[in-house]
Design a protein around this motif. Structure first.
Motif, PDB file in Angstrom:
ATOM      1  N   SER A  86       0.817  -1.214   0.000  1.00 25.05           N
ATOM      2  CA  SER A  86       0.000   0.000   0.000  1.00 25.05           C
ATOM      3  C   SER A  86       0.857   1.273   0.000  1.00 25.05           C
ATOM      4  O   SER A  86       0.321   2.366   0.137  1.00 25.05           O
ATOM      5  N   ALA A  87       2.168   1.122  -0.165  1.00 29.65           N
ATOM      6  CA  ALA A  87       3.085   2.266  -0.065  1.00 29.65           C
ATOM      7  C   ALA A  87       2.824   3.315  -1.139  1.00 29.65           C
ATOM      8  O   ALA A  87       2.605   2.996  -2.305  1.00 29.65           O
ATOM      9  N   GLU A  88       2.871   4.552  -0.717  1.00 30.63           N
ATOM     10  CA  GLU A  88       2.782   5.694  -1.618  1.00 30.63           C
ATOM     11  C   GLU A  88       4.207   6.196  -1.885  1.00 30.63           C
ATOM     12  O   GLU A  88       5.124   5.868  -1.136  1.00 30.63           O
ATOM     13  N   PRO A  89       4.411   6.983  -2.914  1.00 29.78           N
ATOM     14  CA  PRO A  89       5.762   7.429  -3.282  1.00 29.78           C
ATOM     15  C   PRO A  89       6.577   8.051  -2.154  1.00 29.78           C
ATOM     16  O   PRO A  89       7.791   7.886  -2.118  1.00 29.78           O
ATOM     17  N   ASP A  90       5.930   8.730  -1.207  1.00 32.06           N
ATOM     18  CA  ASP A  90       6.698   9.332  -0.115  1.00 32.06           C
ATOM     19  C   ASP A  90       7.297   8.293   0.821  1.00 32.06           C
ATOM     20  O   ASP A  90       8.150   8.616   1.643  1.00 32.06           O
ATOM     21  N   ARG A  91       6.884   7.022   0.702  1.00 28.32           N
ATOM     22  CA  ARG A  91       7.420   5.937   1.536  1.00 28.32           C
ATOM     23  C   ARG A  91       8.465   5.105   0.801  1.00 28.32           C
ATOM     24  O   ARG A  91       9.090   4.237   1.391  1.00 28.32           O
ATOM     25  N   PHE A  92       8.653   5.329  -0.489  1.00 29.91           N
ATOM     26  CA  PHE A  92       9.662   4.579  -1.240  1.00 29.91           C
ATOM     27  C   PHE A  92      11.024   4.905  -0.635  1.00 29.91           C
ATOM     28  O   PHE A  92      11.346   6.050  -0.354  1.00 29.91           O
ATOM     29  N   GLY A  93      11.822   3.884  -0.407  1.00 23.59           N
ATOM     30  CA  GLY A  93      13.117   4.053   0.248  1.00 23.59           C
ATOM     31  C   GLY A  93      13.071   3.794   1.742  1.00 23.59           C
ATOM     32  O   GLY A  93      14.103   3.698   2.391  1.00 23.59           O
ATOM     33  N   SER A  94      11.846   3.663   2.312  1.00 21.72           N
ATOM     34  CA  SER A  94      11.707   3.371   3.734  1.00 21.72           C
ATOM     35  C   SER A  94      12.061   1.922   4.016  1.00 21.72           C
ATOM     36  O   SER A  94      11.837   1.039   3.186  1.00 21.72           O
ATOM     37  N   ARG A  95      12.567   1.680   5.193  1.00 20.70           N
ATOM     38  CA  ARG A  95      12.861   0.310   5.617  1.00 20.70           C
ATOM     39  C   ARG A  95      11.582  -0.328   6.121  1.00 20.70           C
ATOM     40  O   ARG A  95      10.777   0.315   6.787  1.00 20.70           O
ATOM     41  N   SER A  96      11.403  -1.594   5.795  1.00 21.51           N
ATOM     42  CA  SER A  96      10.221  -2.317   6.228  1.00 21.51           C
ATOM     43  C   SER A  96      10.591  -3.243   7.374  1.00 21.51           C
ATOM     44  O   SER A  96      11.716  -3.730   7.463  1.00 21.51           O
ATOM     45  N   GLY A  97       9.647  -3.507   8.248  1.00 19.56           N
ATOM     46  CA  GLY A  97       9.864  -4.420   9.358  1.00 19.56           C
ATOM     47  C   GLY A  97       9.648  -3.730  10.690  1.00 19.56           C
ATOM     48  O   GLY A  97       9.893  -2.528  10.811  1.00 19.56           O
ATOM     49  N   CYS A  98       9.181  -4.484  11.663  1.00 17.94           N
ATOM     50  CA  CYS A  98       8.865  -3.912  12.974  1.00 17.94           C
ATOM     51  C   CYS A  98       9.493  -4.674  14.136  1.00 17.94           C
ATOM     52  O   CYS A  98      10.047  -4.066  15.036  1.00 17.94           O
ATOM     53  N   ASP A  99       9.379  -5.992  14.157  1.00 18.23           N
ATOM     54  CA  ASP A  99       9.809  -6.790  15.308  1.00 18.23           C
ATOM     55  C   ASP A  99      11.205  -7.356  15.096  1.00 18.23           C
ATOM     56  O   ASP A  99      11.519  -7.863  14.021  1.00 18.23           O
ATOM     57  N   TYR A 100      12.030  -7.283  16.149  1.00 17.43           N
ATOM     58  CA  TYR A 100      13.408  -7.747  16.041  1.00 17.43           C
ATOM     59  C   TYR A 100      13.894  -8.351  17.360  1.00 17.43           C
ATOM     60  O   TYR A 100      13.333  -8.096  18.421  1.00 17.43           O
ATOM     61  N   ALA A 101      14.960  -9.121  17.265  1.00 21.52           N
ATOM     62  CA  ALA A 101      15.688  -9.607  18.435  1.00 21.52           C
ATOM     63  C   ALA A 101      17.150  -9.706  18.034  1.00 21.52           C
ATOM     64  O   ALA A 101      17.474 -10.084  16.909  1.00 21.52           O
ATOM     65  N   GLY A 102      18.032  -9.345  18.955  1.00 14.89           N
ATOM     66  CA  GLY A 102      19.452  -9.396  18.638  1.00 14.89           C
ATOM     67  C   GLY A 102      20.320  -9.004  19.806  1.00 14.89           C
ATOM     68  O   GLY A 102      19.918  -9.136  20.961  1.00 14.89           O
ATOM     69  N   GLU A 103      21.508  -8.479  19.486  1.00  8.81           N
ATOM     70  CA  GLU A 103      22.512  -8.157  20.493  1.00  8.81           C
ATOM     71  C   GLU A 103      22.911  -6.681  20.386  1.00  8.81           C
ATOM     72  O   GLU A 103      23.151  -6.171  19.290  1.00  8.81           O
ATOM     73  N   VAL A 104      23.003  -6.022  21.521  1.00  5.24           N
ATOM     74  CA  VAL A 104      23.407  -4.615  21.560  1.00  5.24           C
ATOM     75  C   VAL A 104      24.870  -4.509  21.139  1.00  5.24           C
ATOM     76  O   VAL A 104      25.735  -5.187  21.686  1.00  5.24           O
ATOM     77  N   VAL A 105      25.140  -3.659  20.139  1.00  4.48           N
ATOM     78  CA  VAL A 105      26.515  -3.450  19.686  1.00  4.48           C
ATOM     79  C   VAL A 105      27.010  -2.040  20.008  1.00  4.48           C
ATOM     80  O   VAL A 105      28.212  -1.780  19.968  1.00  4.48           O
ATOM     81  N   GLU A 106      26.086  -1.137  20.339  1.00  5.47           N
ATOM     82  CA  GLU A 106      26.493   0.217  20.711  1.00  5.47           C
ATOM     83  C   GLU A 106      25.392   0.858  21.544  1.00  5.47           C
ATOM     84  O   GLU A 106      24.206   0.673  21.276  1.00  5.47           O
TER      85      GLU A 106
END
Length: 91
Positions: free
Chosen positions: A49-69
């Motif tokens: 459903s992305a409109e042109p003003d969202r092109f180039g945006s990163r997709s994704g919401c949920d994450y898990a990982g390790e703090v690096v900074e």
């Protein structure tokens, strides 16, 4: 320059994996090396459903990982090497 891979909205209904520079940390934020992501309906719906003003945006919401900074102004007891999981506003 350090980089990472991200799912980026290329155009309406199309996403690409791109190599991008690591984001600069801002006040009160941490940088997490992501080890796992959750794919949710909101992720693909944002791409389709992305409109042109969202092109180039990163997709994704949920994450898990390790703090690096740990950025300036972080008041929680968080340090490099800690595990972290959460959600962010994507796309």
């Amino acid at each position: 320059m350090a980089t990472n891979k991200a799912i980026v909205i290329a155009e309406k209904g199309k996403a690409e994996i791109r190599e991008l520079p690591l984001p600069k940390l801002t006040e009160g934020h941490i940088l997490v090396k992501v080890k796992a992501v959750g794919l949710n309906p909101t992720d693909w719906k944002a791409i389709h459903s992305a409109e042109p003003d969202r092109f180039g945006s990163r997709s994704g919401c949920d994450y898990a990982g390790e703090v690096v900074e740990v950025g300036p102004g972080v008041t929680k007891d968080v340090k490099k090497g800690d595990r972290s999981a959460g959600s962010v506003f994507g796309a």
